[in-house]
Design a protein around this motif. Structure first.
Motif, PDB file in Angstrom:
ATOM      1  N   HIS A 250      12.561  51.291  21.478  1.00  0.00           N
ATOM      2  CA  HIS A 250      12.357  50.123  20.640  1.00  0.00           C
ATOM      3  C   HIS A 250      12.888  48.879  21.294  1.00  0.00           C
ATOM      4  CE1 HIS A 250      12.720  53.438  17.723  1.00  0.00           C
ATOM      5  NE2 HIS A 250      11.879  52.753  17.003  1.00  0.00           N
ATOM      6  N   GLN A 251      12.255  47.775  20.969  1.00  0.00           N
ATOM      7  CA  GLN A 251      12.834  46.473  21.257  1.00  0.00           C
ATOM      8  C   GLN A 251      12.719  45.679  19.981  1.00  0.00           C
ATOM      9  OE1 GLN A 251      11.327  44.039  24.330  1.00  0.00           O
ATOM     10  NE2 GLN A 251      11.744  45.536  25.933  1.00  0.00           N
ATOM     11  N   ILE A 252      13.768  44.959  19.653  1.00  0.00           N
ATOM     12  CA  ILE A 252      13.739  44.142  18.447  1.00  0.00           C
ATOM     13  C   ILE A 252      14.037  42.709  18.847  1.00  0.00           C
ATOM     14  CG2 ILE A 252      14.717  43.782  16.164  1.00  0.00           C
ATOM     15  CD1 ILE A 252      15.663  46.671  16.229  1.00  0.00           C
ATOM     16  N   GLU A 253      13.228  41.777  18.377  1.00  0.00           N
ATOM     17  CA  GLU A 253      13.496  40.383  18.679  1.00  0.00           C
ATOM     18  C   GLU A 253      13.032  39.497  17.542  1.00  0.00           C
ATOM     19  OE1 GLU A 253      11.417  39.525  22.302  1.00  0.00           O
ATOM     20  OE2 GLU A 253       9.621  40.582  21.658  1.00  0.00           O
ATOM     21  N   ALA A 254      13.481  38.265  17.582  1.00  0.00           N
ATOM     22  CA  ALA A 254      13.065  37.274  16.585  1.00  0.00           C
ATOM     23  C   ALA A 254      12.095  36.323  17.268  1.00  0.00           C
ATOM     24  CB  ALA A 254      14.271  36.518  16.052  1.00  0.00           C
TER      25      ALA A 254
ATOM     26  N   PRO B 291      10.288  32.419  10.953  1.00  0.00           N
ATOM     27  CA  PRO B 291      10.823  33.409  11.888  1.00  0.00           C
ATOM     28  C   PRO B 291      10.385  34.813  11.499  1.00  0.00           C
ATOM     29  CG  PRO B 291      12.522  31.857  11.260  1.00  0.00           C
ATOM     30  CD  PRO B 291      11.320  31.557  10.400  1.00  0.00           C
TER      31      PRO B 291
ATOM     32  N   LEU C 184      10.527  39.090  12.506  1.00  0.00           N
ATOM     33  CA  LEU C 184      11.188  40.167  13.224  1.00  0.00           C
ATOM     34  C   LEU C 184      10.088  40.963  13.917  1.00  0.00           C
ATOM     35  CD1 LEU C 184      14.171  41.074  13.285  1.00  0.00           C
ATOM     36  CD2 LEU C 184      13.597  42.778  11.588  1.00  0.00           C
TER      37      LEU C 184
ATOM     38  N   GLY D 248      10.279  37.184   8.318  1.00  0.00           N
ATOM     39  CA  GLY D 248      11.716  37.206   8.071  1.00  0.00           C
ATOM     40  C   GLY D 248      12.057  37.105   6.598  1.00  0.00           C
TER      41      GLY D 248
ATOM     42  N   PHE E 141      11.476  40.847   4.843  1.00  0.00           N
ATOM     43  CA  PHE E 141      11.825  42.126   5.454  1.00  0.00           C
ATOM     44  C   PHE E 141      13.229  42.115   6.043  1.00  0.00           C
ATOM     45  CE2 PHE E 141      11.913  45.218   8.921  1.00  0.00           C
ATOM     46  CZ  PHE E 141      11.437  46.334   8.268  1.00  0.00           C
TER      47      PHE E 141
ATOM     48  N   LEU F  68      15.803  44.979   8.073  1.00  0.00           N
ATOM     49  CA  LEU F  68      15.955  46.307   8.655  1.00  0.00           C
ATOM     50  C   LEU F  68      17.372  46.773   8.378  1.00  0.00           C
ATOM     51  CD1 LEU F  68      14.793  46.877  12.339  1.00  0.00           C
ATOM     52  CD2 LEU F  68      15.261  48.594  10.628  1.00  0.00           C
TER      53      LEU F  68
ATOM     54  N   MET G 168      21.662  51.403  18.983  1.00  0.00           N
ATOM     55  CA  MET G 168      22.036  50.348  18.056  1.00  0.00           C
ATOM     56  C   MET G 168      23.494  50.487  17.661  1.00  0.00           C
ATOM     57  SD  MET G 168      21.124  47.756  16.530  1.00  0.00           S
ATOM     58  CE  MET G 168      22.144  47.774  15.057  1.00  0.00           C
TER      59      MET G 168
ATOM     60  N   ILE H 287      19.348  43.925   9.816  1.00  0.00           N
ATOM     61  CA  ILE H 287      18.781  43.070  10.853  1.00  0.00           C
ATOM     62  C   ILE H 287      17.674  42.247  10.226  1.00  0.00           C
ATOM     63  CG2 ILE H 287      17.646  43.015  13.091  1.00  0.00           C
ATOM     64  CD1 ILE H 287      18.760  45.797  13.612  1.00  0.00           C
ATOM     65  N   GLU H 288      17.694  40.956  10.476  1.00  0.00           N
ATOM     66  CA  GLU H 288      16.627  40.133   9.932  1.00  0.00           C
ATOM     67  C   GLU H 288      16.352  38.965  10.868  1.00  0.00           C
ATOM     68  OE1 GLU H 288      17.929  38.806   6.093  1.00  0.00           O
ATOM     69  OE2 GLU H 288      19.946  38.386   6.804  1.00  0.00           O
ATOM     70  N   ALA H 289      15.228  38.324  10.641  1.00  0.00           N
ATOM     71  CA  ALA H 289      14.868  37.137  11.411  1.00  0.00           C
ATOM     72  C   ALA H 289      15.052  35.927  10.508  1.00  0.00           C
ATOM     73  CB  ALA H 289      13.426  37.231  11.891  1.00  0.00           C
TER      74      ALA H 289
ATOM     75  N   PRO I 194      13.594  30.701  15.883  1.00  0.00           N
ATOM     76  CA  PRO I 194      13.864  31.962  15.181  1.00  0.00           C
ATOM     77  C   PRO I 194      15.056  32.677  15.792  1.00  0.00           C
ATOM     78  CG  PRO I 194      11.525  31.735  15.587  1.00  0.00           C
ATOM     79  CD  PRO I 194      12.195  30.610  16.319  1.00  0.00           C
ATOM     80  N   CYS I 195      15.935  33.167  14.937  1.00  0.00           N
ATOM     81  CA  CYS I 195      17.116  33.881  15.411  1.00  0.00           C
ATOM     82  C   CYS I 195      17.166  35.268  14.801  1.00  0.00           C
ATOM     83  CB  CYS I 195      18.388  33.121  15.023  1.00  0.00           C
ATOM     84  SG  CYS I 195      18.684  31.660  16.023  1.00  0.00           S
ATOM     85  N   LEU I 196      17.715  36.181  15.580  1.00  0.00           N
ATOM     86  CA  LEU I 196      17.931  37.540  15.109  1.00  0.00           C
ATOM     87  C   LEU I 196      19.321  37.568  14.482  1.00  0.00           C
ATOM     88  CD1 LEU I 196      16.203  40.116  15.402  1.00  0.00           C
ATOM     89  CD2 LEU I 196      17.619  40.730  17.343  1.00  0.00           C
TER      90      LEU I 196
ATOM     91  N   GLY J 213      16.436  33.829  19.332  1.00  0.00           N
ATOM     92  CA  GLY J 213      15.327  34.719  19.674  1.00  0.00           C
ATOM     93  C   GLY J 213      14.908  34.592  21.126  1.00  0.00           C
TER      94      GLY J 213
ATOM     95  N   PHE K  55      17.606  36.723  23.490  1.00  0.00           N
ATOM     96  CA  PHE K  55      18.174  38.028  23.135  1.00  0.00           C
ATOM     97  C   PHE K  55      17.120  39.009  22.651  1.00  0.00           C
ATOM     98  CE2 PHE K  55      20.273  41.020  20.272  1.00  0.00           C
ATOM     99  CZ  PHE K  55      21.303  41.461  21.082  1.00  0.00           C
ATOM    100  N   VAL K  56      17.191  40.226  23.160  1.00  0.00           N
ATOM    101  CA  VAL K  56      16.354  41.326  22.689  1.00  0.00           C
ATOM    102  C   VAL K  56      17.252  42.520  22.462  1.00  0.00           C
ATOM    103  CG1 VAL K  56      14.510  42.920  23.278  1.00  0.00           C
ATOM    104  CG2 VAL K  56      14.326  40.536  23.946  1.00  0.00           C
ATOM    105  N   LEU K  57      17.065  43.170  21.333  1.00  0.00           N
ATOM    106  CA  LEU K  57      17.826  44.368  21.021  1.00  0.00           C
ATOM    107  C   LEU K  57      17.006  45.571  21.462  1.00  0.00           C
ATOM    108  CD1 LEU K  57      19.306  44.718  17.416  1.00  0.00           C
ATOM    109  CD2 LEU K  57      19.920  46.019  19.429  1.00  0.00           C
ATOM    110  N   GLY K  58      17.607  46.448  22.210  1.00  0.00           N
ATOM    111  CA  GLY K  58      16.843  47.595  22.697  1.00  0.00           C
ATOM    112  C   GLY K  58      17.444  48.914  22.279  1.00  0.00           C
ATOM    113  N   GLY K  59      16.617  49.944  22.259  1.00  0.00           N
ATOM    114  CA  GLY K  59      17.125  51.252  21.901  1.00  0.00           C
ATOM    115  C   GLY K  59      16.204  52.346  22.383  1.00  0.00           C
TER     116      GLY K  59
END
Lengths: 232, 232
Positions: free
Chosen positions: A173-177, A195, A197, A219, A222, A224, B75, B175-177, B195-197, B219, B222-226
């Motif tokens: 997974h990758q999560i970004e805004a 914004p 997600l 945003g 939703f 997460l 995460m 987690i939200e945007a 947009p910000c995470l 945003g 930064f990217v959140l990965g898993g």
DNA sequence: TAGTGGTCTAGACCACTTT
DNA sequence: AAGTGGTCTAGACCACTAT
């Protein structure tokens, strides 16, 4: 390894659908006899399956195939339809696109195919109580899901279908805004950009990369959530 | 349970810092003797600690305390400073605020305290190569970290400090945007909102809720990965 | 070669659920 | 009462690592 042969045996029963949710799994003693191993070895197989969330064990009663929803813990491969229905809300899917396209450079790289190779492409908006909460742009490897284009994705989600034809073994997974494109705004019925997600997911089965999906959530509609426990 | 007494024993050695990263853990036979149990029981304790990621076992060599970074999988509770340094980039922290404030209604609820009760509050911007990538607004329960205000958070992150004084047992994330406030834009050195995470995290130790943190990432930076694996 | 973890056995007792 | 999973024992052989 004897215990892993037993795991494989049970895993195939579950993956094939022969043992559906809540179906009883052979007991430790039964497996020990069947595979001519000690009970401790059969036990290990069941224990590991339970640790992985595939089965539920209950003292005095037995071992059962776990309900699908409990099969992964945090940030798992969720099924948005089930999630919405679990909240007792209306779920609806709009299929905007479902066709074969030539793989772009980026898509080819993600799916491990040659650029220009045919891939399946779908765009589906998922709505909760009539409001779109996710737009799912998905590219599918035709090798592993040849009948993808013939499915009715208002009744089954791509994720459900793909899980059935190619049990997934791995996911990233990758999560970004992000600020959504005009196209995505349209699919999400957003009058002005807000914004969003974005979750980018690749999944693998034994046969290789199955699918590359871009899931975009507004945003404002939703969040997460997840929970972790560290049991010392 | 005998195996869990052994786990507790090892867990306290690690949590207290008596056994730092990579420190050897007593062998299965040694633990079996020390606790007067069979080797299989000692083995189970070590195996479960390995499954939880607290120790690393290596055949022929021994069992060792796991490097902190590998202690959780997806995460997980990451330490932003370590992450940035792992990329071989410069890490810098700016402490914008560090003081005691009365708990607002929302904060009191999150921390399980009375509204108006004193709580510690810090705002820290974390920069990678000079560019802020996260602003961390954090509320801390004074009961579990009485010396919070006396720490120098340019040298140790709040997460590191809190983990040391109150080993965490549980965590929840959202987690939200979002569109950042003007204040957050300022902390992130954003000339215009993007947009910000936002990650909202609550953590627990045995003593109760430790901290409530709002982590905001631009945003564009930064990217959140898993990664998940389903080992059948 | 001695020590370690990985696998396995053939028993045992217990608490629990089902019938 | 019979069956189940949970825990535990006291052995065993193996492959691997360190010295």
């Amino acid at each position: 390894m004897k215990f892993s042969k037993i795991k494989q045996h049970i895993y195939s029963k579950i993956a094939s659908g022969e043992w559906p949710e809540n179906h009883p799994v052979s007991s430790e003693n039964a497996l020990a006899n069947q595979f001519s191993v000690s009970r401790m070895t059969a036990r290990r197989a069941l224990q590991e399956l339970a640790d992985e969330g595939l089965v539920i064990r209950s003292k005095g009663s037995g071992t059962y195939v776990a309900p699908l929803k409990s099969q992964t813990s945090f940030m798992a491969i969720r099924n948005i339809a089930d999630e919405i229905r679990a909240r007792n809300h209306d779920y609806e899917a709009h299929v905007h696109t479902l066709k074969q396209v030539p793989a772009s450079l980026q898509v080819a790289e993600q799916l491990g195919l040659e650029p220009g190779a045919p891939v399946f492409y779908s765009v589906i908006a998922h709505s909760e109580n009539g409001l779109p909460v996710q737009v799912e742009e998905r590219y599918v490897n035709p090798m592993v899901a040849a009948d993808y284009l013939r499915q009715d994705f208002t009744y089954i989600t791509p994720h459900e279908y793909l899980s059935a034809v190619a049990p997934l073994t791995e996911a990233s997974h990758q999560i970004e805004a992000v600020t959504p494109s005009a196209q995505v705004c349209d699919w999400l019925e957003l009058t002005k950009p807000e914004p969003c997600l974005r979750i980018i997911r690749r999944t693998w089965s034994d046969a290789g990369v199955v699918t590359y999906a871009v899931l975009t959530h507004p945003g404002s509609r939703f969040v997460l959530g997840g929970h972790l426990t560290f049991k010392p």
